[in-house]
Design a protein around this motif. Sequence first.
Motif, PDB file in Angstrom:
ATOM      1  N   ALA A  37       0.828  -1.206   0.000  1.00  0.00           N
ATOM      2  CA  ALA A  37       0.000   0.000   0.000  1.00  0.00           C
ATOM      3  C   ALA A  37       0.861   1.255   0.000  1.00  0.00           C
ATOM      4  O   ALA A  37       0.553   2.235  -0.697  1.00  0.00           O
ATOM      5  N   GLU A  38       1.943   1.244   0.758  1.00  0.00           N
ATOM      6  CA  GLU A  38       2.837   2.404   0.784  1.00  0.00           C
ATOM      7  C   GLU A  38       3.496   2.624  -0.579  1.00  0.00           C
ATOM      8  O   GLU A  38       3.615   3.754  -1.057  1.00  0.00           O
ATOM      9  N   ALA A  39       3.922   1.530  -1.200  1.00  0.00           N
ATOM     10  CA  ALA A  39       4.564   1.639  -2.511  1.00  0.00           C
ATOM     11  C   ALA A  39       3.599   2.199  -3.548  1.00  0.00           C
ATOM     12  O   ALA A  39       3.940   3.112  -4.310  1.00  0.00           O
ATOM     13  N   VAL A  40       2.388   1.660  -3.579  1.00  0.00           N
ATOM     14  CA  VAL A  40       1.411   2.085  -4.579  1.00  0.00           C
ATOM     15  C   VAL A  40       0.985   3.530  -4.334  1.00  0.00           C
ATOM     16  O   VAL A  40       0.821   4.314  -5.274  1.00  0.00           O
ATOM     17  N   SER A  41       0.812   3.902  -3.069  1.00  0.00           N
ATOM     18  CA  SER A  41       0.466   5.286  -2.738  1.00  0.00           C
ATOM     19  C   SER A  41       1.512   6.253  -3.278  1.00  0.00           C
ATOM     20  O   SER A  41       1.200   7.282  -3.876  1.00  0.00           O
ATOM     21  N   SER A  42       2.777   5.908  -3.079  1.00  0.00           N
ATOM     22  CA  SER A  42       3.863   6.761  -3.557  1.00  0.00           C
ATOM     23  C   SER A  42       3.894   6.833  -5.081  1.00  0.00           C
ATOM     24  O   SER A  42       4.032   7.913  -5.672  1.00  0.00           O
ATOM     25  N   LEU A  43       3.772   5.689  -5.737  1.00  0.00           N
ATOM     26  CA  LEU A  43       3.783   5.659  -7.200  1.00  0.00           C
ATOM     27  C   LEU A  43       2.615   6.462  -7.777  1.00  0.00           C
ATOM     28  O   LEU A  43       2.786   7.229  -8.728  1.00  0.00           O
ATOM     29  N   LYS A  44       1.430   6.294  -7.193  1.00  0.00           N
ATOM     30  CA  LYS A  44       0.258   7.010  -7.684  1.00  0.00           C
ATOM     31  C   LYS A  44       0.378   8.515  -7.483  1.00  0.00           C
ATOM     32  O   LYS A  44      -0.270   9.294  -8.179  1.00  0.00           O
ATOM     33  N   ALA A  45       1.224   8.925  -6.522  1.00  0.00           N
ATOM     34  CA  ALA A  45       1.458  10.347  -6.296  1.00  0.00           C
ATOM     35  C   ALA A  45       2.461  10.925  -7.283  1.00  0.00           C
ATOM     36  O   ALA A  45       2.771  12.116  -7.234  1.00  0.00           O
ATOM     37  N   GLY A  46       2.999  10.072  -8.163  1.00  0.00           N
ATOM     38  CA  GLY A  46       3.957  10.537  -9.160  1.00  0.00           C
ATOM     39  C   GLY A  46       5.399  10.476  -8.711  1.00  0.00           C
ATOM     40  O   GLY A  46       6.282  11.049  -9.355  1.00  0.00           O
ATOM     41  N   ASN A  47       5.645   9.747  -7.599  1.00  0.00           N
ATOM     42  CA  ASN A  47       7.008   9.652  -7.068  1.00  0.00           C
ATOM     43  C   ASN A  47       7.785   8.512  -7.720  1.00  0.00           C
ATOM     44  O   ASN A  47       7.227   7.666  -8.413  1.00  0.00           O
ATOM     45  N   VAL A  48       9.083   8.494  -7.435  1.00  0.00           N
ATOM     46  CA  VAL A  48       9.974   7.417  -7.866  1.00  0.00           C
ATOM     47  C   VAL A  48      10.435   6.672  -6.619  1.00  0.00           C
ATOM     48  O   VAL A  48      10.813   7.293  -5.621  1.00  0.00           O
ATOM     49  N   ILE A  49      10.393   5.346  -6.662  1.00  0.00           N
ATOM     50  CA  ILE A  49      10.790   4.517  -5.533  1.00  0.00           C
ATOM     51  C   ILE A  49      11.889   3.550  -5.972  1.00  0.00           C
ATOM     52  O   ILE A  49      12.084   3.316  -7.165  1.00  0.00           O
ATOM     53  N   ALA A  50      12.593   2.989  -4.998  1.00  0.00           N
ATOM     54  CA  ALA A  50      13.592   1.956  -5.272  1.00  0.00           C
ATOM     55  C   ALA A  50      13.110   0.648  -4.659  1.00  0.00           C
ATOM     56  O   ALA A  50      12.499   0.643  -3.593  1.00  0.00           O
ATOM     57  N   LEU A  51      13.410  -0.453  -5.350  1.00  0.00           N
ATOM     58  CA  LEU A  51      12.953  -1.754  -4.874  1.00  0.00           C
ATOM     59  C   LEU A  51      13.794  -2.865  -5.487  1.00  0.00           C
ATOM     60  O   LEU A  51      14.405  -2.679  -6.543  1.00  0.00           O
ATOM     61  N   PRO A  52      13.843  -4.020  -4.819  1.00  0.00           N
ATOM     62  CA  PRO A  52      14.612  -5.139  -5.375  1.00  0.00           C
ATOM     63  C   PRO A  52      13.842  -5.812  -6.500  1.00  0.00           C
ATOM     64  O   PRO A  52      12.609  -5.775  -6.539  1.00  0.00           O
TER      65      PRO A  52
END
Length: 264
Positions: free
Chosen positions: A57-72
Amino acid sequence: MKWHVVCKQFSNFTVISKYSFPFSVAAKMNRGRIISLHPECVDVNEPRSDGFVSKLAEAVSSLKAGNVIALPTDTIYGIAGLAQNSEAVNQIYHIKNRDLSNPIAVCVGRIQDVYKWSKVTISESLLSELLPGPVTVVLRRGEELNPDLNPGVSLVGIRIPDHTFVRACALSCNEPLVLTSANLSTTPSTVAIQEFQHLWPKLDLIFDGGTLPKTEKQRLGSTVVDLSVPGKYRVIRKGSAYENTMNKLMHHKLEEIVTEQNSR
């Protein structure tokens, strides 16, 4: 107003399927926050667990806000943003100091989505043998794909990592993710979050899955193969799954496109 998430089960994944996001400036204040995906915190192979659901949920919330995330991923660490969000695409180029003329690949969560975002020229049987896995298939892009993604380029690389968390992110966003290595362009790929610590301030969230296998082969990333011409293939990057990929292509009797470079 708080945002809420309604979850449903789909093909062994928990998919975050409904949002009410009052994204505020405050959301931008926690940039570079690290979220653990270590086994003691969340079992990435058990997508119905409470830990998995909350971190998804945290990842999707960030992505939907237009952010860039890092992940394995199933090869190396990557950075991701929504492919249909032009601002997110531009952010990724800026974060990596990447040449704007250098095309970038996308990630989807299931085989059906490859058909939605590209024009598939190979059998579903072969496609299902190649994906999910450490392979990027290059196909003619579909009409619905963001025109600001690789403008002027008729092809698109598509990947389905063999990693539950990444695939669940793509499925929950219900659109492709731009997915590329978590490093500056022309520098080595990374297998631990500490190796790209200089990028943390430019990322919204960093999902720490621990240290990935450290073999030199693993650091090569995915094998990239052009399958845009029916019955033909062209290897763009050998990557970590080259031999296995070649065996599958030959088994399905695809012929290599001979160029001046690979005929030497």
